[in-house]
Design an enzyme around this catalytic site. Structure first.
Site, short mmCIF file in Angstrom:
data_model
loop_
_atom_site.label_atom_id
_atom_site.label_comp_id
_atom_site.label_asym_id
_atom_site.label_seq_id
_atom_site.Cartn_x
_atom_site.Cartn_y
_atom_site.Cartn_z
N SER A 119 0.83 -1.20 0.00
CA SER A 119 0.00 0.00 0.00
C SER A 119 0.86 1.24 0.00
O SER A 119 0.39 2.32 -0.33
CB SER A 119 -0.85 0.06 1.27
OG SER A 119 -1.43 -1.16 1.54
N HIS A 140 -1.75 -2.91 -6.82
CA HIS A 140 -2.38 -2.62 -5.53
C HIS A 140 -3.90 -2.81 -5.61
O HIS A 140 -4.59 -2.06 -6.30
CB HIS A 140 -2.03 -1.17 -5.11
CG HIS A 140 -2.53 -0.80 -3.77
ND1 HIS A 140 -2.96 0.46 -3.46
CD2 HIS A 140 -2.70 -1.55 -2.64
CE1 HIS A 140 -3.37 0.48 -2.19
NE2 HIS A 140 -3.22 -0.72 -1.69
N GLU A 152 -4.46 -0.48 -8.74
CA GLU A 152 -3.45 0.51 -9.13
C GLU A 152 -2.25 -0.26 -9.71
O GLU A 152 -1.76 -1.20 -9.08
CB GLU A 152 -3.00 1.33 -7.92
CG GLU A 152 -4.05 2.33 -7.47
CD GLU A 152 -3.61 3.16 -6.27
OE1 GLU A 152 -3.71 4.39 -6.33
OE2 GLU A 152 -3.19 2.57 -5.25
N ASN A 190 -4.24 5.96 -1.67
CA ASN A 190 -3.90 6.20 -0.27
C ASN A 190 -3.37 7.61 -0.03
O ASN A 190 -3.47 8.14 1.07
CB ASN A 190 -2.91 5.16 0.23
CG ASN A 190 -3.62 3.86 0.62
OD1 ASN A 190 -4.81 3.87 0.88
ND2 ASN A 190 -2.90 2.76 0.63
N1 3HC Z 1 -19.79 -12.74 -3.20
C1 3HC Z 1 -20.28 -12.08 -4.28
N2 3HC Z 1 -20.89 -10.88 -4.21
C2 3HC Z 1 -21.07 -10.35 -2.98
C3 3HC Z 1 -20.60 -10.98 -1.81
C4 3HC Z 1 -19.96 -12.23 -1.94
N3 3HC Z 1 -19.51 -12.89 -0.90
N4 3HC Z 1 -20.89 -10.21 -0.74
C5 3HC Z 1 -21.52 -9.12 -1.23
N5 3HC Z 1 -21.63 -9.21 -2.57
C6 3HC Z 1 -22.25 -8.24 -3.47
C7 3HC Z 1 -23.64 -7.92 -3.00
O1 3HC Z 1 -24.56 -8.87 -3.51
C8 3HC Z 1 -23.85 -6.55 -3.59
O2 3HC Z 1 -24.12 -6.65 -4.97
P1 3HC Z 1 -25.14 -5.62 -5.70
O3 3HC Z 1 -24.49 -4.28 -5.61
O4 3HC Z 1 -25.23 -6.14 -7.09
O5 3HC Z 1 -26.40 -5.71 -4.92
C9 3HC Z 1 -22.47 -5.91 -3.45
O6 3HC Z 1 -21.54 -7.01 -3.42
C10 3HC Z 1 -22.33 -5.11 -2.17
O7 3HC Z 1 -22.49 -5.96 -1.05
P2 3HC Z 1 -23.46 -5.68 0.19
O8 3HC Z 1 -24.78 -5.14 -0.30
O9 3HC Z 1 -23.50 -6.89 1.04
O10 3HC Z 1 -22.70 -4.62 1.05
P3 3HC Z 1 -22.60 -3.07 0.85
O11 3HC Z 1 -23.55 -2.53 -0.14
O12 3HC Z 1 -22.62 -2.54 2.23
O13 3HC Z 1 -21.13 -2.88 0.24
C11 3HC Z 1 -18.77 -2.67 0.35
C12 3HC Z 1 -20.00 -3.40 0.88
C13 3HC Z 1 -18.55 -3.04 -1.11
C14 3HC Z 1 -17.59 -3.12 1.18
C15 3HC Z 1 -19.03 -1.13 0.46
O14 3HC Z 1 -19.42 -0.81 1.75
C16 3HC Z 1 -17.81 -0.32 0.12
O15 3HC Z 1 -17.52 -0.08 -1.05
N6 3HC Z 1 -17.10 0.16 1.16
C17 3HC Z 1 -15.88 0.93 1.00
C18 3HC Z 1 -14.72 0.00 0.90
C19 3HC Z 1 -13.46 0.72 0.58
O16 3HC Z 1 -13.37 1.95 0.56
N7 3HC Z 1 -12.41 -0.06 0.36
C20 3HC Z 1 -11.08 0.45 0.08
C21 3HC Z 1 -10.31 0.47 1.35
S1 3HC Z 1 -8.72 1.14 1.12
C22 3HC Z 1 -7.77 -0.16 0.69
O17 3HC Z 1 -8.17 -1.29 0.65
C23 3HC Z 1 -6.35 0.18 0.34
C24 3HC Z 1 -5.40 -0.34 1.37
O18 3HC Z 1 -4.11 -0.09 0.89
C25 3HC Z 1 -5.57 0.33 2.72
#
Ligand code: 3HC
Length: 296
Positions: A119, A140, A152, A190
Site C-alpha cells: 500500500s 495494488h 493501481e 492512499n
Molecule cells: N460474493 C459475491 N458478491 C457479494 C458478496 C460475496 N460474498 N458479498 C456481497 N456481494 C455483493 C452484493 O450482492 C452486492 O451486490 P449488488 O451491488 O449487485 O447488490 C455488493 O456485493 C455489495 O455488497 P453488500 O450489499 O452486502 O454490502 P454493501 O452494499 O454494504 O457494500 C462494500 C459493501 C462493497 C464493502 C461497500 O461498503 C464499500 O464499497 N465500502 C468501501 C470499501 C473501501 O473503501 N475499500 C477500500 C479500502 S482502502 C484499501 O483497501 C487500500 C489499502 O491499501 C488500505
C-alpha cells in the site's frame, strides 16, 4: 507475454482475496503461506466468501467448486516455480518483503513477472532485491478484493517496455479497472484516502462528533458507501497505522501523522473487525460504537 498461471504470496485478508479473484477468473492459482495454520485460515476465508456469494445468488455453486479446484495452497515457495506472475501480499515490512522477493526470484523462470500489493512501500526498493527489476511492478488491490473494482498499476523508472500493458490486461481479465500511477508512497488512492481517515480520528479526539455521527455524516452527507471509522475497522487500524507512518516518513507532512488515539488502539490490540474490536465492538449485532475511546 500471456499470463496463464498465477502465484500469490500471503493468504491474509488481501492475499486470500487476490488468490480467490485469480482462481475465479479462470487462472490456476497457487497461494503460499508460512504455516499450514495461517494457510488454512486464509482458504477458509475464501470458502466463506464464495459460500456467501452462493447464498446471495451472485456465485453459482459450480463456479464456487471450479474456483476452489483451480486453487492450490502450499507452504513451499518452490511450488510457485511455473507461475507467470507472482503477487506478494505479506505484511508491510520492507526487509521481509525484500528477503521473500530475493528468494522467489531465484525460483521463477527469468521471464516471469513479480508484483507487490504493497500500500505504501517503494516498489523500486523491493525490485532492487531481485535480478529482474525490469519485470517488477506494483499491483495494488483494494479491500474487500473480490468486490472492489480498482487495481493501481505501479511502474518504476526501471520497468521494461510492455510489462505495464501485460499486467493491466491481466487486471482487466480479473474484472478490475487498472489505473496507472508512479512509484510514490501511497500511490493515488492512499495519498488522498489516508489523510481523510486520519482526520476522522482527529475529529473524534477533538470531540467534534461521536463515532456514529462522524460516520453518518460522511455516509449520508457525501454518499460514501461507509463512514471513515467503519472503513478503518474494515481495512485494519494496525494496517492503516503502518501505512500512515511510512507516508509520514516519506513526506514529513502532519496530515500523514497517525493521531495519538490510533497508536493507543494499535497498542491495545483494537485493530478493527479482525480482532472484534476497533471503533466499533463486533461482539454484538449490530456492532456498537466504542464511545469510551475518547473519554480515556
Ligand atoms: N460474493 C459475491 N458478491 C457479494 C458478496 C460475496 N460474498 N458479498 C456481497 N456481494 C455483493 C452484493 O450482492 C452486492 O451486490 P449488488 O451491488 O449487485 O447488490 C455488493 O456485493 C455489495 O455488497 P453488500 O450489499 O452486502 O454490502 P454493501 O452494499 O454494504 O457494500 C462494500 C459493501 C462493497 C464493502 C461497500 O461498503 C464499500 O464499497 N465500502 C468501501 C470499501 C473501501 O473503501 N475499500 C477500500 C479500502 S482502502 C484499501 O483497501 C487500500 C489499502 O491499501 C488500505
Amino acid at each position: 507475454m500471456q499470463i496463464k498461471k498465477v502465484g500469490v504470496l500471503g493468504c491474509g485478508l488481501m492475499g486470500s482475496g487476490i488468490a480467490q479473484v485469480a482462481a475465479q477468473s479462470g487462472y490456476p492459482t497457487t497461494v503460499v503461506e508460512v504455516s499450514r495454520e495461517v494457510l488454512e485460515a486464509g482458504l477458509k476465508r475464501i470458502d466463506q466468501f464464495l459460500a456467501t456469494g452462493v447464498a446471495k445468488g451472485k456465485v453459482k455453486p459450480e463456479e464456487k467448486q471450479a474456483t476452489q479446484a483451480r486453487l492450490a495452497g502450499s507452504t513451499r515457495q518452490e511450488d510457485l516455480r511455473d507461475c507467470d506472475i507472482v503477487i506478494e501480499a505479506v505484511v508491510e515490512d520492507l526487509e521481509m518483503k525484500r528477503e521473500i522477493f530475493a528468494r522467489v526470484d531465484g525460483i521463477l523462470r527469468s521471464d516471469a513477472i513479480l508484483a507487490s500489493n504493497t500500500s505504501s512501500l517503494s516498489i523500486t526498493e523491493m525490485a532492487t532485491a531481485t535480478r529482474r527489476p525490469g519485470r517488477f511492478v506494483g499491483l495494488h488491490f483494494f479491500n474487500p478484493v473480490p468486490l472492489m473494482k480498482l487495481v493501481e498499476v505501479i511502474r518504476t523508472i526501471q520497468t521494461e517496455e510492455g510489462i505495464e500493458e501485460t499486467v493491466s490486461a491481466f487486471a482487466r481479465s480479473l474484472g478490475k479497472t487498472p489505473i496507472r500511477t508512479s512509484d510514490r508512497t501511497g500511490f493515488i488512492v492512499n495519498r488522498l484516502l489516508v489523510p481523510y481517515i486520519l482526520d476522522a480520528i482527529r475529529a473524534l479526539e477533538e470531540g467534534v462528533g461521536s463515532i456514529t455521527d462522524i460516520d453518518q455524516g460522511l455516509k449520508l452527507g457525501c454518499g460514501y458507501p461507509m463512514g471513515p471509522l467503519t472503513l478503518l475497522d474494515l481495512v485494519g487500524i494496525d494496517t492503516t497505522y503502518y501505512i500512515a507512518n511510512i507516508m509520514f516518513d516519506e513526506f514529513r507532512e502532519r496530515r500523514f501523522a497517525p493521531p495519538p488515539l490510533m497508536k493507543r488502539m494499535v497498542l491495545a490490540g483494537f485493530y478493527g473487525r479482525k480482532t472484534g474490536k476497533g471503533f466499533y465492538d463486533y461482539s454484538v449485532e449490530p456492532p456498537r460504537p466504542n464511545d469510551f475511546l475518547t473519554a480515556r
